[in-house]
Design a protein around this motif. Structure first.
Motif, PDB file in Angstrom:
ATOM      1  N   PRO A 112      -1.077  50.102 -34.319  1.00 35.46           N
ATOM      2  CA  PRO A 112       0.308  50.534 -34.147  1.00 35.46           C
ATOM      3  C   PRO A 112       0.391  52.067 -34.125  1.00 35.46           C
ATOM      4  CG  PRO A 112       0.140  48.838 -35.842  1.00 35.46           C
ATOM      5  CD  PRO A 112      -1.261  49.256 -35.505  1.00 35.46           C
ATOM      6  N   ALA A 113       1.435  52.575 -33.530  1.00 31.85           N
ATOM      7  CA  ALA A 113       1.591  54.026 -33.390  1.00 31.85           C
ATOM      8  C   ALA A 113       1.892  54.683 -34.731  1.00 31.85           C
ATOM      9  CB  ALA A 113       2.701  54.333 -32.391  1.00 31.85           C
ATOM     10  N   ASN A 114       1.404  55.911 -34.879  1.00 34.61           N
ATOM     11  CA  ASN A 114       1.781  56.799 -35.986  1.00 34.61           C
ATOM     12  C   ASN A 114       1.418  56.269 -37.373  1.00 34.61           C
ATOM     13  OD1 ASN A 114       2.991  58.587 -34.090  1.00 34.61           O
ATOM     14  ND2 ASN A 114       4.836  57.308 -34.091  1.00 34.61           N
ATOM     15  N   LEU A 115       0.310  55.573 -37.475  1.00 37.02           N
ATOM     16  CA  LEU A 115      -0.147  55.163 -38.799  1.00 37.02           C
ATOM     17  C   LEU A 115      -0.700  56.374 -39.556  1.00 37.02           C
ATOM     18  CD1 LEU A 115      -2.067  51.781 -38.320  1.00 37.02           C
ATOM     19  CD2 LEU A 115       0.242  52.133 -39.199  1.00 37.02           C
ATOM     20  N   ASP A 116      -0.400  56.440 -40.848  1.00 37.83           N
ATOM     21  CA  ASP A 116      -0.949  57.495 -41.694  1.00 37.83           C
ATOM     22  C   ASP A 116      -2.280  57.090 -42.319  1.00 37.83           C
ATOM     23  OD1 ASP A 116       1.291  59.415 -41.551  1.00 37.83           O
ATOM     24  OD2 ASP A 116       2.400  57.788 -42.525  1.00 37.83           O
ATOM     25  N   ALA A 117      -2.509  55.797 -42.468  1.00 35.62           N
ATOM     26  CA  ALA A 117      -3.748  55.295 -43.062  1.00 35.62           C
ATOM     27  C   ALA A 117      -3.849  53.813 -42.750  1.00 35.62           C
ATOM     28  CB  ALA A 117      -3.775  55.527 -44.569  1.00 35.62           C
ATOM     29  N   LEU A 118      -5.036  53.267 -42.953  1.00 36.09           N
ATOM     30  CA  LEU A 118      -5.267  51.852 -42.699  1.00 36.09           C
ATOM     31  C   LEU A 118      -6.081  51.251 -43.835  1.00 36.09           C
ATOM     32  CD1 LEU A 118      -5.253  49.366 -40.707  1.00 36.09           C
ATOM     33  CD2 LEU A 118      -7.471  50.224 -39.899  1.00 36.09           C
ATOM     34  N   VAL A 119      -5.646  50.092 -44.312  1.00 38.56           N
ATOM     35  CA  VAL A 119      -6.421  49.301 -45.265  1.00 38.56           C
ATOM     36  C   VAL A 119      -6.952  48.093 -44.517  1.00 38.56           C
ATOM     37  CG1 VAL A 119      -6.344  47.890 -47.360  1.00 38.56           C
ATOM     38  CG2 VAL A 119      -5.062  50.055 -47.249  1.00 38.56           C
ATOM     39  N   CYS A 120      -8.261  47.877 -44.592  1.00 40.15           N
ATOM     40  CA  CYS A 120      -8.869  46.740 -43.912  1.00 40.15           C
ATOM     41  C   CYS A 120      -9.547  45.846 -44.945  1.00 40.15           C
ATOM     42  CB  CYS A 120      -9.891  47.207 -42.879  1.00 40.15           C
ATOM     43  SG  CYS A 120     -10.583  45.852 -41.885  1.00 40.15           S
ATOM     44  N   VAL A 121      -9.115  44.599 -45.013  1.00 37.86           N
ATOM     45  CA  VAL A 121      -9.730  43.611 -45.905  1.00 37.86           C
ATOM     46  C   VAL A 121     -10.918  43.019 -45.166  1.00 37.86           C
ATOM     47  CG1 VAL A 121      -9.376  41.496 -47.219  1.00 37.86           C
ATOM     48  CG2 VAL A 121      -7.481  43.120 -46.931  1.00 37.86           C
ATOM     49  N   THR A 122     -12.120  43.306 -45.640  1.00 36.72           N
ATOM     50  CA  THR A 122     -13.310  42.937 -44.886  1.00 36.72           C
ATOM     51  C   THR A 122     -14.518  42.804 -45.795  1.00 36.72           C
ATOM     52  OG1 THR A 122     -14.718  43.576 -43.005  1.00 36.72           O
ATOM     53  CG2 THR A 122     -13.889  45.351 -44.415  1.00 36.72           C
ATOM     54  N   LEU A 123     -15.510  42.072 -45.307  1.00 35.30           N
ATOM     55  CA  LEU A 123     -16.813  41.999 -45.967  1.00 35.30           C
ATOM     56  C   LEU A 123     -17.844  42.878 -45.271  1.00 35.30           C
ATOM     57  CD1 LEU A 123     -17.087  38.123 -46.533  1.00 35.30           C
ATOM     58  CD2 LEU A 123     -16.224  39.855 -48.122  1.00 35.30           C
ATOM     59  N   GLN A 124     -17.496  43.448 -44.137  1.00 38.90           N
ATOM     60  CA  GLN A 124     -18.445  44.199 -43.328  1.00 38.90           C
ATOM     61  C   GLN A 124     -18.879  45.490 -44.009  1.00 38.90           C
ATOM     62  OE1 GLN A 124     -17.753  44.558 -39.055  1.00 38.90           O
ATOM     63  NE2 GLN A 124     -16.010  43.178 -39.262  1.00 38.90           N
ATOM     64  N   SER A 125     -20.137  45.859 -43.762  1.00 34.62           N
ATOM     65  CA  SER A 125     -20.657  47.098 -44.335  1.00 34.62           C
ATOM     66  C   SER A 125     -20.118  48.329 -43.625  1.00 34.62           C
ATOM     67  CB  SER A 125     -22.186  47.101 -44.274  1.00 34.62           C
ATOM     68  OG  SER A 125     -22.632  46.894 -42.938  1.00 34.62           O
ATOM     69  N   ALA A 126     -19.727  48.195 -42.371  1.00 35.06           N
ATOM     70  CA  ALA A 126     -19.215  49.340 -41.613  1.00 35.06           C
ATOM     71  C   ALA A 126     -18.136  48.878 -40.644  1.00 35.06           C
ATOM     72  CB  ALA A 126     -20.342  50.023 -40.854  1.00 35.06           C
ATOM     73  N   LEU A 127     -17.193  49.752 -40.400  1.00 35.53           N
ATOM     74  CA  LEU A 127     -16.112  49.492 -39.443  1.00 35.53           C
ATOM     75  C   LEU A 127     -16.208  50.499 -38.309  1.00 35.53           C
ATOM     76  CD1 LEU A 127     -13.144  48.945 -41.941  1.00 35.53           C
ATOM     77  CD2 LEU A 127     -14.403  47.192 -40.694  1.00 35.53           C
TER      78      LEU A 127
ATOM     79  N   ASP B  93       0.829  39.925 -51.954  1.00 33.13           N
ATOM     80  CA  ASP B  93       1.993  40.797 -51.817  1.00 33.13           C
ATOM     81  C   ASP B  93       1.626  41.930 -50.863  1.00 33.13           C
ATOM     82  OD1 ASP B  93       4.244  42.331 -52.037  1.00 33.13           O
ATOM     83  OD2 ASP B  93       4.083  42.681 -54.198  1.00 33.13           O
ATOM     84  N   THR B  94       2.263  41.949 -49.697  1.00 33.05           N
ATOM     85  CA  THR B  94       1.956  42.961 -48.684  1.00 33.05           C
ATOM     86  C   THR B  94       3.200  43.765 -48.294  1.00 33.05           C
ATOM     87  OG1 THR B  94       2.298  41.370 -46.883  1.00 33.05           O
ATOM     88  CG2 THR B  94       0.068  41.571 -47.770  1.00 33.05           C
ATOM     89  N   ARG B  95       4.219  43.750 -49.138  1.00 28.23           N
ATOM     90  CA  ARG B  95       5.458  44.465 -48.812  1.00 28.23           C
ATOM     91  C   ARG B  95       5.192  45.953 -48.592  1.00 28.23           C
ATOM     92  NH1 ARG B  95       8.839  43.262 -53.991  1.00 28.23           N
ATOM     93  NH2 ARG B  95       6.725  43.601 -54.817  1.00 28.23           N
ATOM     94  N   GLY B  96       5.686  46.462 -47.487  1.00 26.90           N
ATOM     95  CA  GLY B  96       5.521  47.878 -47.169  1.00 26.90           C
ATOM     96  C   GLY B  96       4.358  48.176 -46.252  1.00 26.90           C
ATOM     97  N   PHE B  97       3.360  47.293 -46.219  1.00 28.30           N
ATOM     98  CA  PHE B  97       2.249  47.485 -45.290  1.00 28.30           C
ATOM     99  C   PHE B  97       2.669  47.076 -43.882  1.00 28.30           C
ATOM    100  CE2 PHE B  97      -0.271  47.064 -49.237  1.00 28.30           C
ATOM    101  CZ  PHE B  97      -1.141  48.132 -49.090  1.00 28.30           C
ATOM    102  N   ILE B  98       2.091  47.731 -42.894  1.00 27.32           N
ATOM    103  CA  ILE B  98       2.361  47.411 -41.487  1.00 27.32           C
ATOM    104  C   ILE B  98       1.242  46.512 -40.975  1.00 27.32           C
ATOM    105  CG2 ILE B  98       2.591  48.369 -39.167  1.00 27.32           C
ATOM    106  CD1 ILE B  98       3.683  50.929 -40.542  1.00 27.32           C
ATOM    107  N   PRO B  99       1.548  45.297 -40.513  1.00 29.92           N
ATOM    108  CA  PRO B  99       0.489  44.388 -40.057  1.00 29.92           C
ATOM    109  C   PRO B  99      -0.279  44.968 -38.867  1.00 29.92           C
ATOM    110  CG  PRO B  99       2.590  43.227 -40.339  1.00 29.92           C
ATOM    111  CD  PRO B  99       2.886  44.691 -40.438  1.00 29.92           C
ATOM    112  N   VAL B 100      -1.591  44.838 -38.933  1.00 32.47           N
ATOM    113  CA  VAL B 100      -2.477  45.267 -37.845  1.00 32.47           C
ATOM    114  C   VAL B 100      -3.319  44.069 -37.450  1.00 32.47           C
ATOM    115  CG1 VAL B 100      -4.378  46.773 -37.171  1.00 32.47           C
ATOM    116  CG2 VAL B 100      -2.531  47.658 -38.619  1.00 32.47           C
ATOM    117  N   THR B 101      -3.189  43.637 -36.220  1.00 30.56           N
ATOM    118  CA  THR B 101      -3.912  42.442 -35.773  1.00 30.56           C
ATOM    119  C   THR B 101      -5.246  42.767 -35.124  1.00 30.56           C
ATOM    120  OG1 THR B 101      -2.690  42.493 -33.681  1.00 30.56           O
ATOM    121  CG2 THR B 101      -1.787  41.128 -35.450  1.00 30.56           C
ATOM    122  N   SER B 102      -5.432  44.015 -34.697  1.00 27.99           N
ATOM    123  CA  SER B 102      -6.681  44.385 -34.043  1.00 27.99           C
ATOM    124  C   SER B 102      -6.972  45.860 -34.277  1.00 27.99           C
ATOM    125  CB  SER B 102      -6.603  44.111 -32.541  1.00 27.99           C
ATOM    126  OG  SER B 102      -7.719  44.655 -31.866  1.00 27.99           O
TER     127      SER B 102
END
Length: 357
Positions: free
Chosen positions: A207-222, A193-202
């Motif tokens: 995208p412009a004017n994001l207030d926050a970002l959630v990244c689904v990842t296994l990486q130790s650092a972004l 369920d991703t309703r309300g989230f703005i898709p980010v492909t890279s």
């Protein structure tokens, strides 16, 4: 709460109407049903003295509690038992006529909202759900975490902040980092369920004017980004471990962390550890499992022999365990062949990582 594990649901009946509803629900879920001595019939367990005593016992031993009765008495009974929204069981209240199913406690992480919708569907009742994200037909970060079997650093703060942004109309991006995954083990985006989230492909082109970002990842650092970033880490990494008798917990912990760091993986991603059955009583491995709160899987030497030809083998290990390699075939079996990086070998310890589905 996982409806696929119905044995963990306790149901409490306070009236004859509750007994009738419980009979209907037992056709759809495996329930442990409790009632007073005066209402007792086949398939029901008597209260342990009182309704309150029985609820208190079930609160610590079941993942969900259903009360067929009044909301008021349920609130009074569970109030002294509440500990934490991340650990309290789901609590659902149903009126004895089966008109309303109320999600009372642990709606997201505990799964009360999902179970409420399911029960309402069975009874053709109205689901009563009051969590702000659900009322506004939005996803929630803690619900997404449950769907992905994932966690975050500072879980409570992250969930509170992201869900508040979503409800208040903030722009929260959601990025799926597929790079660390095998091609046939990508994130199940369509099942979440991703309703309300703005898709980010890279991450390089937000995208412009994001207030926050959630990244689904296994990486130790972004990469450093000019906005608050919340890293949602699914539990997908398994660790096959071989070690000498008497290896210390501190050494295993140090080497496991080093193996995660070498492969640029977040330790929160650990899903399970495993070893040869011979090591089932190895204290440090048991303690490591407890420390990380992950399963400790054991494999018979015969199972490992089927895959040892894929890896370098040791005569010493064979003489000791009956198989030429331990950590690699264990990780291979736990990950269905999706190994990560090289095997760590140090001080009598071997650790091999893999990505599980």
């Amino acid at each position: 709460m996982n409806i696929a594990a119905p044995e963990s649901i306790a149901l409490f009946c306070l009236t004859p109407g509750g007994i009738r509803l419980a009979r209907r629900l037992r056709d759809h879920l495996t329930l442990t049903c409790y009632c007073s001595e005066s209402l007792l019939e086949a398939g029901f367990e008597p209260f342990d003295g009182t309704f309150a005593n029985s609820v208190a016992q079930a609160f610590d031993s079941h993942s969900a509690l259903i009360v067929i009765g009044a909301t008021g008495i349920t609130v009074r009974v569970i109030a002294p038992l509440l500990k934490d929204k991340l650990t309290d069981p789901a609590v659902i209240v149903i009126d004895e006529r089966g008109q309303h199913v109320i999600s009372l406690l642990s709606g997201h992480v505990g799964g009360a909202n999902a179970l409420t919708r399911y029960l309402a569907g069975v009874l053709e009742a109205d689901p009563v759900i009051t969590t702000a994200t659900d009322v506004n037909q939005l996803a929630a970060l803690d619900t997404l975490a449950v769907q992905l079997d994932a966690t975050l650093h500072d879980f409570r703060h992250a969930v509170k902040r992201v869900n508040h942004l979503l409800v208040c109309g903030g722009r929260v991006g959601l990025c799926w980092d597929h790079d660390a995954l095998p091609a046939d083990a990508r994130w199940p985006v369509e099942q979440c369920d991703t309703r309300g989230f703005i898709p980010v492909t890279s991450l390089a082109a937000l995208p412009a004017n994001l207030d926050a970002l959630v990244c689904v990842t296994l990486q130790s650092a972004l990469p450093a980004l000019p906005l608050p970033v919340y890293k949602l880490v699914p539990r997908r990494i398994v660790a096959g471990i071989g070690c000498r008798r008497g290896t210390s917990l501190s050494l295993l912990t140090e080497l496991l962390h080093r193996q995660f760091a070498t492969n640029q993986l977040d330790p929160l991603a650990l899903k399970a550890i495993g070893s040869i059955a011979l090591k089932g009583d190895e204290p440090a491995l048991q303690q490591l499992s407890d420390e990380y709160r992950v399963p400790f899987n054991l494999f018979a030497a015969s199972s490992l022999r089927e895959h040892e030809h894929r890896f370098p083998q040791s005569d010493f290990v064979r003489q000791t365990t009956g198989v030429g390699a331990v950590s690699q075939p264990v990780a291979w079996l736990m990950s269905n062949g999706h190994l990560v990086g090289d095997t760590l070998r140090e001080q009598g310890v071997t650790i091999t990582l893999g990505v599980a589905h």
